[in-house]
Design a protein around this motif. Structure first.
Motif, short mmCIF file in Angstrom:
data_model
loop_
_atom_site.label_atom_id
_atom_site.label_comp_id
_atom_site.label_asym_id
_atom_site.label_seq_id
_atom_site.Cartn_x
_atom_site.Cartn_y
_atom_site.Cartn_z
N GLY A 158 34.21 15.82 -19.42
CA GLY A 158 34.23 17.26 -19.63
C GLY A 158 34.78 17.69 -20.98
O GLY A 158 34.72 18.87 -21.33
N GLN A 159 35.30 16.74 -21.75
CA GLN A 159 35.91 17.07 -23.04
C GLN A 159 34.87 17.08 -24.15
O GLN A 159 33.93 16.28 -24.15
CB GLN A 159 37.00 16.04 -23.37
CG GLN A 159 37.77 16.36 -24.65
CD GLN A 159 38.85 15.32 -24.93
OE1 GLN A 159 39.01 14.34 -24.19
NE2 GLN A 159 39.61 15.54 -26.01
N ILE A 160 35.02 18.01 -25.10
CA ILE A 160 34.16 18.09 -26.28
C ILE A 160 34.97 17.65 -27.49
O ILE A 160 36.10 18.11 -27.70
CB ILE A 160 33.63 19.52 -26.49
CG1 ILE A 160 32.83 19.99 -25.27
CG2 ILE A 160 32.76 19.58 -27.75
CD1 ILE A 160 32.36 21.44 -25.37
N SER A 161 34.41 16.79 -28.29
CA SER A 161 35.11 16.27 -29.45
C SER A 161 35.21 17.30 -30.56
O SER A 161 34.51 18.31 -30.57
CB SER A 161 34.38 15.03 -30.00
OG SER A 161 33.18 15.43 -30.67
N GLU A 162 36.09 17.02 -31.52
CA GLU A 162 36.09 17.76 -32.78
C GLU A 162 34.90 17.27 -33.61
O GLU A 162 34.38 16.18 -33.37
CB GLU A 162 37.39 17.52 -33.54
CG GLU A 162 38.63 18.08 -32.87
CD GLU A 162 38.60 19.59 -32.76
OE1 GLU A 162 38.01 20.24 -33.66
OE2 GLU A 162 39.16 20.14 -31.79
N PRO A 163 34.43 18.05 -34.57
CA PRO A 163 33.35 17.57 -35.44
C PRO A 163 33.74 16.28 -36.17
O PRO A 163 34.89 16.14 -36.59
CB PRO A 163 33.16 18.73 -36.43
CG PRO A 163 33.67 19.94 -35.72
CD PRO A 163 34.81 19.44 -34.88
N PHE A 164 32.81 15.37 -36.26
CA PHE A 164 33.07 14.11 -36.98
C PHE A 164 31.80 13.70 -37.72
O PHE A 164 30.69 14.13 -37.41
CB PHE A 164 33.52 13.01 -36.02
CG PHE A 164 32.46 12.57 -35.04
CD1 PHE A 164 31.64 11.48 -35.31
CD2 PHE A 164 32.27 13.26 -33.85
CE1 PHE A 164 30.65 11.08 -34.41
CE2 PHE A 164 31.29 12.87 -32.95
CZ PHE A 164 30.48 11.78 -33.23
N GLU A 165 31.98 12.82 -38.69
CA GLU A 165 30.88 12.41 -39.56
C GLU A 165 30.36 11.03 -39.18
O GLU A 165 31.12 10.14 -38.78
CB GLU A 165 31.35 12.37 -41.02
CG GLU A 165 30.23 12.08 -42.01
CD GLU A 165 30.70 12.09 -43.45
OE1 GLU A 165 29.84 12.04 -44.36
OE2 GLU A 165 31.94 12.12 -43.67
N ILE A 181 29.23 16.93 -32.75
CA ILE A 181 30.22 17.09 -31.69
C ILE A 181 29.63 16.44 -30.44
O ILE A 181 28.40 16.44 -30.25
CB ILE A 181 30.61 18.55 -31.40
CG1 ILE A 181 29.38 19.42 -31.14
CG2 ILE A 181 31.49 19.11 -32.50
CD1 ILE A 181 29.71 20.85 -30.71
N ILE A 182 30.50 15.85 -29.61
CA ILE A 182 30.06 15.13 -28.41
C ILE A 182 30.72 15.75 -27.18
O ILE A 182 31.92 16.05 -27.18
CB ILE A 182 30.47 13.64 -28.47
CG1 ILE A 182 29.68 12.91 -29.56
CG2 ILE A 182 30.24 12.95 -27.13
CD1 ILE A 182 30.12 11.46 -29.72
N LEU A 183 29.91 15.94 -26.13
CA LEU A 183 30.43 16.30 -24.81
C LEU A 183 30.29 15.08 -23.92
O LEU A 183 29.19 14.56 -23.74
CB LEU A 183 29.63 17.46 -24.22
CG LEU A 183 29.81 17.72 -22.71
CD1 LEU A 183 31.24 18.13 -22.39
CD2 LEU A 183 28.82 18.76 -22.20
N LEU A 184 31.41 14.60 -23.37
CA LEU A 184 31.37 13.49 -22.42
C LEU A 184 31.15 14.06 -21.03
O LEU A 184 32.02 14.71 -20.47
CB LEU A 184 32.66 12.68 -22.47
CG LEU A 184 32.77 11.54 -21.44
CD1 LEU A 184 31.63 10.55 -21.58
CD2 LEU A 184 34.11 10.83 -21.55
N GLU A 185 29.96 13.81 -20.46
CA GLU A 185 29.63 14.37 -19.14
C GLU A 185 30.17 13.52 -18.00
O GLU A 185 30.72 14.04 -17.05
CB GLU A 185 28.10 14.49 -19.00
CG GLU A 185 27.52 15.65 -19.76
CD GLU A 185 26.20 16.11 -19.18
OE1 GLU A 185 25.59 15.37 -18.38
OE2 GLU A 185 25.76 17.22 -19.53
N LYS A 186 29.99 12.20 -18.09
CA LYS A 186 30.39 11.37 -16.94
C LYS A 186 30.67 9.95 -17.39
O LYS A 186 30.00 9.41 -18.29
CB LYS A 186 29.29 11.37 -15.87
CG LYS A 186 29.73 10.76 -14.53
CD LYS A 186 28.72 11.04 -13.46
CE LYS A 186 29.19 10.51 -12.10
NZ LYS A 186 30.44 11.15 -11.64
#
Length: 474
Positions: free
Chosen positions: A278-285, A292-297
């Motif tokens: 459920g967490q969304i990452s900070e922007p990264f290169e 940005i990444i959302l971890l669903e499961k």
């Protein structure tokens, strides 16, 4: 050397067809014989005398073979002289692999499989002039939801079969001595001929992205993250509207990562594996841009993630600067002021070829040779008229990481069509030997698994001559 038989061709055709066959599963062992002996309805719609075979927990219907044939042809496949028995045998193989995958507790990524259905359905609809009614009639379904479930079951079982095949050959390795023995056997049977090959070098100059453009991309991603977290906006909708990753756009930016089997670049994996559900990452290169990444499961070692990719804008000044640079490099080469190898190491922005003096590595063979008839069409177009040693004009190109780049190319060596040579063609011969060993491993596995699996062939197919012992000598 063993040739690829027609059943391998069938498997390829099946993999390229849009849909497979019915996926009814019989869980009760006692009912398997009843299915074949009694005039009984299965799931309220299929008569027992329509059952062509039972493989483990799966059944194959007579109509499945007809429909599979129609689907392969509709997808542009050519069955050639492949017989109905051979096609039926390939269906049995697919079911055997899927059945054993279930026994071995192999799991599939349900989220990823379902995410493919929309795209598949659109492709199928195109074959029926966009008419859902015609499509449902062809597949004998009462509703779109029922058809979607069938597509899901088909995709799932094809995924199981594929994973089972990969498991069988995953640990198959080959030694240099085995490669030599394979080559010696080829010499007795007749060595293969390899077509004309080229060695190609290039120098690549990529326009540089400004810090201001990078910051614009980062700020956009921060806004998307904030809108999802604070306002309840849909991450998937953001993907569909804003991502620059065309490969995953249709699936809502979905990728599945496995800790044991690296996929995606390291920067992407490192961030994904550091998140909680459920967490969304900070922007990264990454080399592709900013994400940005959302971890669903998280499912054991597998991580289902969605991402948004933004490529920073490349300014006209940066493009002009890169073009001037490549023009200058080409002028020095033409005047003989520097060698191509020296120029590549000093000026090229392509890391993969720079340290090799600009020489391209064939991604299939992992050597420097590109067979003319199997060359990437884009590369072929760029070098087809070059003489050995000639420097090409400046070419504007693009790839997954760079929306624009400039390059010059050179054919450094040309190897004419020739009979396989152990020293010169070792990597190609090794690949053939390993492929041959894979076939042997799959054949042995299939033989043993047929013997230990409940299999019943019915009707006209009892008279088929199969490559495997599907009839168990009955």
């Amino acid at each position: 050397m063993k040739s690829i038989n027609k059943l391998v061709l069938v498997a390829i055709l099946i993999a390229n067809s849009t849909l497979g066959f019915s996926q009814e599963i019989i869980q009760d062992e006692e009912k398997k014989e009843e299915v074949l002996k009694e005039k009984k309805i299965i799931n309220g719609r299929v008569k027992a005398d329509g059952v062509a075979a039972v493989v483990g927990d799966f059944i194959v219907l007579d109509s499945d073979v007809d429909r599979r044939t129609a689907q392969i042809k509709a997808a542009g496949g050519d069955l050639g002289d492949i017989t109905r028995c051979e096609l039926f045998g390939s269906i049995l193989e697919e079911k055997l692999y899927a059945h054993q995958a279930i026994q071995d507790s192999i799991v599939v990524n349900e989220l990823q499989i379902r995410s493919q259905i929309d795209q598949q359905l659109q492709g199928i609809l195109a074959e029926f002039d966009g008419s859902m009614d015609k499509l449902l009639e062809f597949y004998k379904k009462d509703s779109e939801d029922a058809l979607r479930e069938e597509i899901y079951e088909i995709n799932k079982n094809q995924s199981l079969a594929t994973q089972m095949r990969e498991k069988v050959i995953d640990e198959v390795e080959i030694t240099p001595e085995e490669v030599r023995q394979f080559y010696n056997q080829l010499k007795k049977e007749g060595l293969p001929t390899f077509g004309t090959e080229l060695q190609i070098s290039n120098i690549v100059v990529i326009p540089q992205v400004t810090e201001a453009s990078k910051q614009v991309a980062i700020n956009r991603l921060k806004e998307y993250k904030k809108d999802v977290e604070e306002n309840g906006a849909s991450f998937t909708t953001k993907v569909l509207f804003f991502t620059d990753d065309t490969a995953s756009k249709s699936t809502g930016g979905l990728y599945t990562l496995n800790r044991k089997r690296p996929r995606m670049v390291k920067e992407f994996r490192d961030v994904a594996f550091s998140l909680e559900e459920g967490q969304i990452s900070e922007p990264f290169e990454s080399p592709f841009g900013y994400h940005i990444i959302l971890l669903e499961k998280i499912r054991g070692q597998e991580y289902d993630v969605r991402h948004i990719l933004i490529r920073p804008e490349i300014t006209p000044d940066a493009i002009e600067e890169a073009k001037n640079k490549i023009d200058d490099v080409r002028a020095k080469l033409v005047e003989g002021l520097i060698t191509f190898e020296e120029a590549a190491k000093e000026f090229s922005d392509e890391k993969e070829s720079r340290e090799e003096g600009g020489r391209l590595i064939n991604p299939v063979t992992q050597d420097f040779n590109f067979e003319l008839t199997k060359m990437d069409p884009d590369i072929y177009v760029q070098v087809q008229n070059l003489k050995d040693g000639e420097i090409s004009e400046v070419i504007q190109d693009a790839d997954r990481e760079n929306p624009i780049k400039f390059k010059i190319m050179k054919v450094t060596d040309r190897i004419n069509e020739h009979e396989a040579d152990f020293a010169r063609d070792y990597l190609k011969i090794k690949r053939l030997a390993l492929q041959n060993k894979h076939f042997d491993a799959l054949g042995k596995w299939q033989k043993e698994t047929i013997e230990s699996t409940y299999i019943k062939i019915n009707g006209e197919y009892k008279n088929c001559e199969f490559s495997g012992n599907w009839l168990k000598n009955r």
